[in-house]
Motif scaffolding. Structure first.
Motif, mmCIF file in Angstrom:
data_model
loop_
_atom_site.group_PDB
_atom_site.id
_atom_site.type_symbol
_atom_site.label_atom_id
_atom_site.label_comp_id
_atom_site.label_asym_id
_atom_site.label_seq_id
_atom_site.Cartn_x
_atom_site.Cartn_y
_atom_site.Cartn_z
ATOM 1 N N GLU A 200 54.940 -1.131 48.498
ATOM 2 C CA GLU A 200 53.633 -0.575 48.439
ATOM 3 C C GLU A 200 53.142 -0.242 49.863
ATOM 4 O O GLU A 200 53.181 -1.030 50.682
ATOM 5 C CB GLU A 200 52.386 -1.146 47.827
ATOM 6 N N SER A 201 52.332 0.956 49.984
ATOM 7 C CA SER A 201 51.955 1.304 51.448
ATOM 8 C C SER A 201 50.508 1.388 51.393
ATOM 9 O O SER A 201 50.018 2.084 50.537
ATOM 10 C CB SER A 201 52.689 2.469 51.903
ATOM 11 N N TYR A 202 49.717 0.824 52.133
ATOM 12 C CA TYR A 202 48.214 0.958 52.247
ATOM 13 C C TYR A 202 48.037 1.123 53.808
ATOM 14 O O TYR A 202 48.816 1.552 54.531
ATOM 15 C CB TYR A 202 47.688 -0.509 52.189
ATOM 16 N N GLU A 203 46.502 1.493 53.825
ATOM 17 C CA GLU A 203 46.212 1.884 55.326
ATOM 18 C C GLU A 203 46.579 1.263 56.456
ATOM 19 O O GLU A 203 47.011 1.585 57.434
ATOM 20 C CB GLU A 203 44.492 2.387 55.136
ATOM 21 N N ARG A 207 53.602 -3.890 51.614
ATOM 22 C CA ARG A 207 53.490 -5.114 50.808
ATOM 23 C C ARG A 207 54.748 -4.800 50.072
ATOM 24 O O ARG A 207 55.050 -3.910 49.333
ATOM 25 C CB ARG A 207 52.412 -5.057 49.864
ATOM 26 N N ARG A 227 57.162 1.590 57.897
ATOM 27 C CA ARG A 227 56.914 2.098 56.818
ATOM 28 C C ARG A 227 57.912 3.358 56.652
ATOM 29 O O ARG A 227 58.309 3.412 55.457
ATOM 30 C CB ARG A 227 55.372 2.856 56.698
ATOM 31 N N SER A 271 51.415 8.631 47.736
ATOM 32 C CA SER A 271 50.004 8.012 47.329
ATOM 33 C C SER A 271 49.338 8.307 48.792
ATOM 34 O O SER A 271 49.791 9.150 49.576
ATOM 35 C CB SER A 271 50.449 6.537 47.473
ATOM 36 N N THR A 272 48.193 7.781 48.801
ATOM 37 C CA THR A 272 47.139 8.059 50.034
ATOM 38 C C THR A 272 47.889 7.822 51.153
ATOM 39 O O THR A 272 47.592 8.510 52.332
ATOM 40 C CB THR A 272 45.982 7.463 49.748
ATOM 41 N N HIS A 273 48.380 6.512 51.309
ATOM 42 C CA HIS A 273 48.930 6.242 52.578
ATOM 43 C C HIS A 273 50.469 6.258 52.616
ATOM 44 O O HIS A 273 50.948 5.156 53.431
ATOM 45 C CB HIS A 273 48.304 4.928 52.883
ATOM 46 N N LYS A 276 54.921 5.287 47.463
ATOM 47 C CA LYS A 276 55.345 4.052 46.720
ATOM 48 C C LYS A 276 56.328 4.213 45.964
ATOM 49 O O LYS A 276 56.772 4.999 45.561
ATOM 50 C CB LYS A 276 53.969 3.570 45.747
#
Length: 570
Positions: A200-203, A207, A227, A271-273, A276
């Motif tokens: 999972e990729s976030y701003e 994770r 990433r 996804s946004t960042h 996924k």
């Protein structure tokens, strides 16, 4: 200062002869003195460790209460950790904390420091706990190769390069950090019996999580700078187009663990960042399940087995996504897979390849959906047909037609209970007279987490009043003992390990057929089923609880929304 022998004598009443015997045993077996003492004096591990910690002035650690991050494990190759019997615990600046049972082994510290590129700082741990932790984190599996299934022509060159020997453990020195991380995550997934991997990729963070026994938990937080490389690595292995990040993609990875085939179904989603990626583990060994181990009660097993051995008719397995429907159906197929029958399946997607079964991948985008596949099957002289899912009335009607013309049809439906399945099919537009003529059995199921057998204890919070309120009959509540898991290193301190299905098996009896033809409501049909003695999902779950297999809290979690029904024969 007292000697180690004196401290052991004072604290543990260890005689000189016992100390000498432990020393001789350590030399004979080439093990540490700490390990020898633990083996010769079981039950005193904590006290022995405390003495060694005080004597060497090195802090000790209880590994059973420690969860080690995957990125820390990746700092030390499996071969080194197992050979030296050490375990990386945590990284602190330029130091790597190492759990070990022999604080005099300076060579081991130097080797670890050199391999990890960090200063190795020791803490003492029980040798028995080190053995358990090495098995837990590094495992005994031997990953011999990764074979890539090529799903797109443009990825063939990249896929071919990925066909390589990974080695036998975590963090092989010849691999780069991204390759190490992805390999490590897949190995951990296999070792821990996980069903899914989530990248999972976030701003501001990455994770990695594993789903074990239905629950997601973090195992790594790679640097954000990795990433793009991490996503590309997984996509290359899965034969996906690494240049396409705007659309979802599907692929697969074939992994051989020793001689055991393990497949991963891979999906990438923008996804946004960033993308996924979810990887579903498809372990073929799970399909060779003895049907008696699927969680059926003897009565339910007899009903279901009789239904699938009928020469014709329709048998449905229902439940939400992830409730084990595929395992139940494939186990039934294995039971029916004989030389003298023609088995055909229509699936979306085909997750497992079964020898002796003619499997077809449906492709709705070109008009080849379940209904079209079923029409084609009827011209292929089938005996047994499996339809991956009944999604619409057209598929339902063709499946019913197949069952009425002398074929056994197995399929799934997303409903909450067995009785609800009948109502759902009628609401879809299936004619009642066709349904009663075709449908022979429906089983609804859920997956409940088993209590870990290593740390199972009586649950002191469950009183007879609570049991009676849950559905245990008043005359049985005093005889039922509720258990729970306390949490231990074997179950990652979760208290649960593995899952078992709970079922609601509904045979379509003559009385039930009459109710369907008369247009009875779902509530009326449920009353008829209960009067006939079927176990509801709640009753089946309570039965497993009464046998000490699952906890009462798991009963409520698994059968949320179920009506209160008195348990018969819990």
């Amino acid at each position: 200062m007292n000697t180690l022998e004196q401290m052991l004598a004072e604290t543990l009443s260890l005689s000189k002869a016992e100390y000498q015997a432990a020393t001789a045993h350590a030399q004979e077996k080439s093990i540490s003195l700490l390990h020898a003492l633990e083996l010769l004096h079981p039950g005193k591990e904590e006290a022995i460790l405390a003495v060694f910690s005080a004597f060497y002035e090195i802090p000790s650690i209880n590994l059973s209460q420690k969860e080690i991050p995957l990125e820390v494990l990746a700092l030390l190759p499996k071969a080194i950790a197992c050979k030296l019997r050490v375990l990386p615990i945590e990284q602190s600046g330029t130091s790597l904390v190492i759990a070990m049972g022999d604080p005099r082994n300076v060579k081991a510290l130097d080797t670890v420091g050199f391999k990890a590129g960090l200063f190795a700082r020791p803490v003492l741990a029980s040798e028995l706990q080190i053995t358990t932790a090495l098995e837990k984190y590094y495992g005994t599996v031997d990953v011999t190769r990764f074979n890539v299934v090529d799903h797109q022509a443009q990825a063939s060159a990249a896929a071919a390069q990925a066909r390589k020997t990974i080695g036998t453990g975590i963090g092989e020195k010849d691999d780069g950090p991204i390759i190490q991380l992805v390999n490590d995550v897949m190995i951990q997934c296999v070792n821990q019996g996980a069903s899914d991997i989530h990248f999972e990729s976030y701003e501001n963070a990455l994770r990695v999580r594993l789903r074990v026994d239905g629950t997601l938990r973090d195992i790594a937080h790679p640097p954000l700078s990795q990433r793009a490389a991490l996503t590309s690595r997984v996509k290359i292995l899965a034969g996906l187009d690494i240049a396409e990040s705007r659309l979802p993609q599907d692929g697969a990875i074939n992994l051989t663990v020793g001689e055991k085939p393990i497949d991963f179904r891979v999906n990438s989603l923008p996804s946004t960042h960033g993308e996924k990626i979810v990887m579903r583990l498809l372990d073929k060994s799970n399909l060779h399940v003895d049907m008696t181990q699927l969680g059926f009660t003897p009565e339910q097993f007899a009903t279901f087995t009789q239904a699938i051995h009928n020469p014709h008719g329709m048998v449905l397995v229902t439940g939400p996504t992830g409730s084990g429907k595929t395992t139940t159906l494939y186990s039934a197929l294995q039971e029916l897979n004989k030389e003298d029958v023609n088995l055909m399946t229509a699936e979306d997607p085909v997750e497992y390849s079964l020898t002796g079964v003619n499997q077809v991948q449906v492709k709705p985008e070109i008009g080849f959906d379940f209904a079209a596949a079923l029409r084609a099957f009827l011209r292929q002289d089938p005996d047994i047909i499996l339809v991956g899912e009944i999604r619409d009335v057209e598929t339902a009607e063709i499946a019913i037609k197949a069952s009425l013309t002398g074929h056994l049809v197995l399929s799934t439906l997303h409903t909450n209970s067995a009785v609800d399945t009948v109502s759902r099919l009628l609401n879809m537009g299936v004619e009642a007279y066709n349904l009663v003529a075709a449908l022979t059995c429906v089983t609804a199921q859920r997956l409940a987490r088993r209590i870990c057998t290593r740390c199972r204890i009586v649950d002191p919070d469950v009183t007879p009043a609570i049991l009676q309120k849950a559905g245990i009959p008043a005359n049985l509540v005093e005889k039922v003992v509720a258990y729970k898991g306390a949490g231990c290193i074997a179950c990652n301190n979760l208290g649960t390990r593995g899952r078992i299905a709970v079922h609601e098996v509904l045979p379509i009896s003559e009385v039930m057929k009459k109710a369907i033809l008369e247009g009875k409501s779902a509530a009326d049909m449920r009353d008829i089923a209960l009067q006939a003695g079927i176990r509801t999902l709640r009753q089946s779950a309570l039965n497993q609880m009464a046998q000490g297999v699952i906890s009462l809290s798991e009963v409520f979690a698994t059968t949320a929304g179920e009506e209160h029904v008195e348990e018969k024969g819990a």
